[in-house]
Scaffold this active site. Structure first.
Site, mmCIF file in Angstrom:
data_model
loop_
_atom_site.group_PDB
_atom_site.id
_atom_site.type_symbol
_atom_site.label_atom_id
_atom_site.label_comp_id
_atom_site.label_asym_id
_atom_site.label_seq_id
_atom_site.Cartn_x
_atom_site.Cartn_y
_atom_site.Cartn_z
ATOM 1 N N ARG A 26 35.889 44.187 34.358
ATOM 2 C CA ARG A 26 36.728 43.227 33.638
ATOM 3 C C ARG A 26 37.891 43.912 32.892
ATOM 4 O O ARG A 26 39.030 43.481 33.023
ATOM 5 C CB ARG A 26 35.884 42.360 32.698
ATOM 6 C CG ARG A 26 35.002 41.347 33.437
ATOM 7 C CD ARG A 26 34.085 40.621 32.473
ATOM 8 N NE ARG A 26 33.343 41.563 31.649
ATOM 9 C CZ ARG A 26 32.841 41.284 30.451
ATOM 10 N NH1 ARG A 26 33.007 40.088 29.929
ATOM 11 N NH2 ARG A 26 32.184 42.204 29.780
ATOM 12 N N ASN A 44 32.575 37.305 33.866
ATOM 13 C CA ASN A 44 31.423 37.572 34.730
ATOM 14 C C ASN A 44 30.780 36.250 35.061
ATOM 15 O O ASN A 44 30.391 35.496 34.168
ATOM 16 C CB ASN A 44 30.388 38.434 34.005
ATOM 17 C CG ASN A 44 30.777 39.906 34.004
ATOM 18 O OD1 ASN A 44 31.567 40.347 34.842
ATOM 19 N ND2 ASN A 44 30.227 40.650 33.072
#
Ligand SMILES: [Fe+3]
Ligand SMILES: [Mg+2]
Ligand SMILES: [Zn+2]
Ligand SMILES: [Zn+2]
Lengths: 779, 332
Positions: A26, A44
């Site tokens: 990320r 996520n």
């Protein structure tokens, strides 16, 4: 540059599947998006990572093109889907909190060796982490070994007791930093520290207040130079270190550890150090340097080609290979030198697991000071607890691919995607080299190497790891698979389990099924299991087996001719017993005189075993290929007794003179099953010995014979069943000479040959096979 | 039926077939004898069948075994054995001289143990329907001391005392039956243990310092301790170095791939004794001819209930399980 005309904006939604959680993916997406001036968000999701990006068409395209090639070192993108979206017009790019869906896999990834950026921090005198032994980031460092619970978050790791200093906290909270949400993030001010303690120290007297690790580490190097044995607390447990070039130290370590001959693993500071003692191919080099940092089995350079301070023979007596690895944390690096600026003080260090004989590796400071005090002179401790024991992994390259021999640190708990929907099942594995396997979704999750279950400590390690993995991966097994052998501890545990849906799986069927599973094979295959021992359904001991197998069952089409094995495990510890058994079988009880192999056997013992064999007292019939290797090795005078599994067979492999191409006779006795009869081979070997043929040639000839027999039986099965896919499994196929000869010839004849890579061909792979078989039977 | 070799398979038979059929509070205790209270007197009562090939062996014969086996089962409750019955199944063709020898041996064995054989029965079966001679003995004894000795009384803290060298009987039978010649001769330890038990009970005027007594016959020390551990739901830890094994037996076991801890004994006992009295009991045992080599081999613990562990000579911890029949290799 941001686009000039807002009306040219486009928006895309991306779904990324693969290893993309818990690996710094990320923050990577954040940095990539913000560097291109794109807006949107990333989070996520249950199946991976979801990204939405908005910006000019060209930049959005560039983002999608760059995403895969520049992804973090631990990430692996298996699938990327892109969908068009309406533009939204937000002004920033954000990392959204996880929307972790219930019942999904937790984000626990394997431990990873230090990354290049962290090595740079560690080696740079101007960096605040210069020389800090616990330097890490989202791309590297401890994971599985520090996890106590899910979700993977600092509070649920053994880092929870360390409160981050301001500088560390700033890195941890900055999405643009590679330490963003790096759970073990730390520095010398706020993180774990070292303590060097002499053997016999009281754990309470060990102080971790000294933030400067250099004095302790310099003292350790001095101790190692003096030939001392130092227990070093690492990632997954304690390792015992000593100078590999110091024969006295290595021999003393063998004595104290009660490990007379089994090879020790080595660590060298850098690739050049390894090249000084081993031949390193480009594949070997990239495997050594892979974030998993396994022990790689490499051919040893002959002593005249290697450096003066090369490892003493006591490191791996009689072996022409060495198992060697690179430092996987800065702490390990410091054992060689202060920094990359100075040359290594040791060509290589022995780095063997900190345990007594076959017990589990020691993890806690208290346990180490108590149990390893008779082995180590000094202890290099640190105050970050190890939540999960994990040994070093061992691999070897074959046909340019990494083949796992022991699957632990760096691999576990990475799930293996089998590409088929699976029930939740527990497979308890074998007795030695035990691992277990849980299945869920399309994944098989194998435990780390557990060890020999005869030890109570190992059994507890099994149980604690099983509880942990069931919890971390939210698996509630509804069926349990175990070996047929009633005396395996794992079988007893399975039978005592509250799960009443049980499957007893034949050992070699499990070997073949594990090979099929990792190669994603379905339907019928020719399964060749050349192995040590495993119980067959007929009550005899199998181990030289040719099956027509699928995931649900097997037919035994051929096997090595069975001979009696006298005295259970004693027959395996004393290969001369198998030699005698084969001689009796080949010569009808009339043993040729003057065989070197029985010279060291006391005559009364010899006569007793001879009586046992002739009258079948405490014997069981076995078709084991491993025992055939034992017998031949003993006949050639290599080992009449062994101290570790496979020792005689390894010696036989080491002896091979590769220039020899002839082979001995053997017979295929037609029938159901076909019997592969090596009596002519044994007779020919005795003749060769009598006329003084070199052992290296005889050994080569034997390998050629066995390989030819395997190939011929495969051809027979192809003719009768029309199958041309062959799976090779079982511990004997760790023999690269046999494996090489067999695969080359099978391929030349048009067979598709499937080998192990991700799981071991030895009993460490049994659990995977049991698990897929149980799944198939549940269908 | 394939339940010959003792250990786990026999235990399964008892659990699955016999217990459900007959179960009652006395039987359910699964001790080697029943303790009955009749008119205020506590009696021990037991029965056992004896089948052995060969019927004569160094250190004894089937007759001596049949007397002492039952005497020992009575003694393991703390009882003084009094009266025995004997039933014989004789195979047609058994030499009369052999029968005489067995009977004479039984007479001597009974005298040695101080018991009387008071009733009996004999049947002769056709050739091939038996194996020379089978003997069943039943015995009765009186429990005079105010003791309560039973497997379920095993208690954490208890010391485990073994009365002497293990494996002698089993290895003797093995060598005789198979005609194997070991490095040195081994003799069966077949002996009556009631004298030794009496000596142990008189170590102190106090009662109740011996919780459990067992003679580790079929299945050996390991199987017997496992039975006690499971029954009392306690753990045990043994020290391998403390367990007396003769070099000859150890050597013979090594060759055959057997573990002396699983080999039968016919003149040894295991005692679980409260920790404070263990040394005194041990001393008393060592003064008795059948306890000269007695040793404390371990203790009962609270952890890992039902499981017997052994600290090995090299410092590891082995799980000692119930035998599972034949010895199959585990090493792959
Ligand atoms: Fe195997
Ligand atoms: Mg009895
Ligand atoms: Zn890093
Ligand atoms: Zn800090």
């Amino acid at each position: 540059m941001p686009p000039l005309h807002s009306n040219s904006k486009t928006r895309r939604q991306l779904h990324v599947r693969g290893i993309v959680q818990g690996v710094g993916f990320r923050p990577y997406v954040y940095r990539l998006a913000t560097s291109l001036g794109l807006t949107g968000f990333v989070f996520n999701s249950s199946s991976g990572v979801t990204i939405e990006i908005e910006g000019s068409a060209a930049l959005v395209c560039k983002f999608i093109d760059d995403l895969r090639p520049n992804s973090p070192r631990l990430a692996e993108i298996l699938e990327l889907t892109v969908a068009e979206m309406e533009t939204v017009g937000e002004t920033s790019f954000d990392i959204l909190e996880s929307q972790e869906a219930l019942g999904e896999f937790a984000l626990v990834t394997p431990d990873a060796g230090t990354c290049d950026a962290c090595w740079n921090d560690f080696g740079d005198p101007s960096n605040r982490r210069f020389g800090y032994p616990f330097t890490n980031c989202t791309h590297c460092g401890p994971r599985y070994t520090i996890v106590q619970d899910i979700p993977y978050d600092r509070a649920k790791t053994t880092m929870s007791g360390f409160v981050m200093c301001e500088a560390c906290k700033a890195e941890y909270s900055d999405p643009g930093n590679r330490r963003f949400h790096a759970q073990p993030n730390a520095c010398a001010i706020c993180g774990p520290s070292l303590c060097l303690a002499p053997s016999g120290s009281n754990p309470e007297d060990c102080s971790f207040h000294d933030k400067d690790s250099l004095p302790a580490i310099r003292k350790v190097r001095q101790l190692l130079r003096e030939g001392k044995i130092v227990a070093v607390k690492g990632l997954g447990g304690f390792l015992l270190a000593c100078d590999a070039s110091n024969d006295v130290a290595v021999t003393e370590l063998r004595r104290r550890k009660r490990r007379p001959l089994k090879p020790f693993a080595l660590m060298a500071r850098d690739l050049q150090s390894i090249r000084n003692i081993c031949a390193v191919s480009s594949d070997d080099a990239s495997t050594l340097q892979h974030p998993r940092r396994p022990i790689v089995v490499l051919p040893r350079l002959s002593s005249k080609d290697s450096e003066a301070a090369s490892p003493t023979d006591a490191v791996a007596p009689g072996n022409n290979t060495l198992g060697i690895m690179l430092p996987y944390t800065p702490l390990h690096y410091l054992l060689f030198s202060d920094s990359p600026g100075s040359p290594p003080e040791f060509g290589a260090l022995v780095m063997t697991s900190g345990n007594l004989s076959e017990e589990p590796i020691v993890v806690s400071n208290i346990e180490a000071l108590e149990r390893l005090s008779g082995i180590a002179d000094w202890f290099l401790l640190h105050n970050r607890d190890i939540a999960t024991r994990v040994d070093d992994s061992v691999v070897r390259i074959f046909e340019r691919r990494e083949r796992v021999l022991r699957r632990s640190r760096g691999f576990v708990p990475q799930a293996i995607d089998l590409g088929i929907e699976l029930e939740q099942v527990l497979a308890v594995g074998a007795e030695l080299k035990n691992t277990f396997c849980l299945t869920r979704g399309t994944h098989a999750i194998l435990s780390q190497h557990i060890g020999d279950l005869e030890n109570y400590e190992t059994m507890c390690f099994f149980e604690e790891t099983l509880e942990k993995m069931k919890h971390l991966f939210k698996v509630t097994p509804r069926a349990i698979a175990h070996d047929l052998h009633p005396g395996y501890r794992s079988t007893r545990m399975a039978l005592a389990s509250s799960i009443d849906r049980r499957f007893a799986v034949q050992h070699h069927h499990a070997h073949i099924a594990s090979c099929m599973a990792e190669n994603r094979l379905n339907g019928n295959v020719i399964g060749v299991a050349m192995d040590g021992t495993g119980l067959g359904p007929d009550g005899t001991i199998w181990g030289g087996e040719f099956f027509v197998a699928n995931l649900a069952g097997f037919e035994r089409r051929a096997h090595i001719r069975a001979v009696p094995l006298a005295g259970g495990d004693a027959a395996i510890r004393q290969p001369w017993r198998m030699a005698l058994s084969y001689l009796r079988d080949s010569f009808g009880g009339r043993i040729p005189d003057e065989l070197a192999c029985f010279r060291d056997v006391p005559i009364k013992q010899f006569n007793l075993v001879d009586a046992m064999l002739s009258r079948r007292i405490q014997t069981v019939q076995t078709s084991s290929c491993g025992r055939l290797f034992d017998a031949i090795a003993a006949l050639l005078g290599m080992h009449s007794e062994v101290t570790f599994e496979g020792q005689a067979a390894i010696a036989l492999e080491m002896a091979v003179d590769r220039s020899i191409t002839d082979r001995y006779e053997y017979e295929l006795q037609q029938g159901e099953p076909v019997v592969v009869d090596f009596r002519p081979t044994v007779s020919a070997i005795i003749r060769d010995l009598a006329r003084g043929r070199r052992v290296n040639e005889i050994s080569a000839c034997f390998h050629n014979t066995l390989s030819a027999a395997i190939v011929e039986v495969c051809c027979c099965i192809r003719r009768s069943d029309g199958l041309d896919r062959v799976c090779l499994s079982g511990g004997v196929f760790q023999n690269h000479i046999l494996l090489g000869l067999t695969t080359v010839e099978l391929r030349r004849l048009g067979f598709g040959v499937f080998l192990h890579a991700m799981v071991p061909a030895n009993d460490g792979g049994i659990a995977l096979g049991q698990a897929v078989i149980a799944n198939e039977l549940l269908r | 039926l394939g339940h010959g070799s003792g250990g786990k398979l026999t235990a399964d038979l008892i659990d699955k077939i016999f217990l459900p059929a007959f179960h009652n509070p006395i039987l359910d205790k699964l001790d080697d004898q029943a303790v009955l209270t009749i008119g205020g007197t506590r009696l021990a009562f037991t029965t056992d069948s004896f089948v052995v090939t060969p019927i004569f062996f160094p250190g004894g014969d089937i007759g001596r075994l049949a007397i002492h086996g039952t005497v020992n089962d009575l003694a393991m409750s703390g009882a003084r054995p009094l009266y025995l019955s004997a039933a014989f199944i004789l195979e047609e063709g058994l030499p009369v001289d052999d029968l005489r020898r067995v009977i004479e041996s039984m007479r001597a064995a009974a005298a040695e143990a101080g018991v009387q054989l008071v009733t009996g029965d004999t049947k002769v079966v056709n050739r091939g329907k038996g194996d020379q001679i089978f003997i069943t003995t039943t015995g009765i004894g009186v429990i005079e001391h105010n003791v309560s000795i039973s497997a379920d009384r095993a208690c954490p803290g208890d010391k485990i005392i073994l009365s002497g060298y293990i494996g002698d009987h089993g290895m003797t039978i093995m060598s005789q039956r198979e005609g194997l010649e070991f490095e040195s001769a081994i003799e069966s330890d077949c002996a009556p243990l009631n004298g030794l038990v009496t000596a142990m009970l008189t170590t102190s005027p106090a009662n109740d310092f011996i919780h459990t007594l067992r003679d580790p016959t079929r299945g050996g020390v390991s199987t017997t301790l496992n039975e006690i551990a499971k029954h009392a739901n306690v753990g045990m830890v043994l020290d391998e170095r403390a367990i007396p094994v003769r070099e000859s037996v150890k050597g013979a076991c090594e060759v055959l791939g057997l573990d002396p801890l699983y080999v039968a004994n016919e003149g040894k006992l295991l005692a679980l004794v409260v920790p404070g009295m263990a040394d005194a009991v041990l001393d008393r045992m060592r003064q008795h001819p059948l306890g000269q080599d007695a040793a404390i081999i371990g203790e009962v613990v609270e952890t890992h209930p039902g499981m017997v562990l052994m600290k090995t000579e090299i410092g590891g911890t082995r799980v000692l399980d119930v035998m599972f029949g034949e010895q199959l290799p585990r090493i792959c």
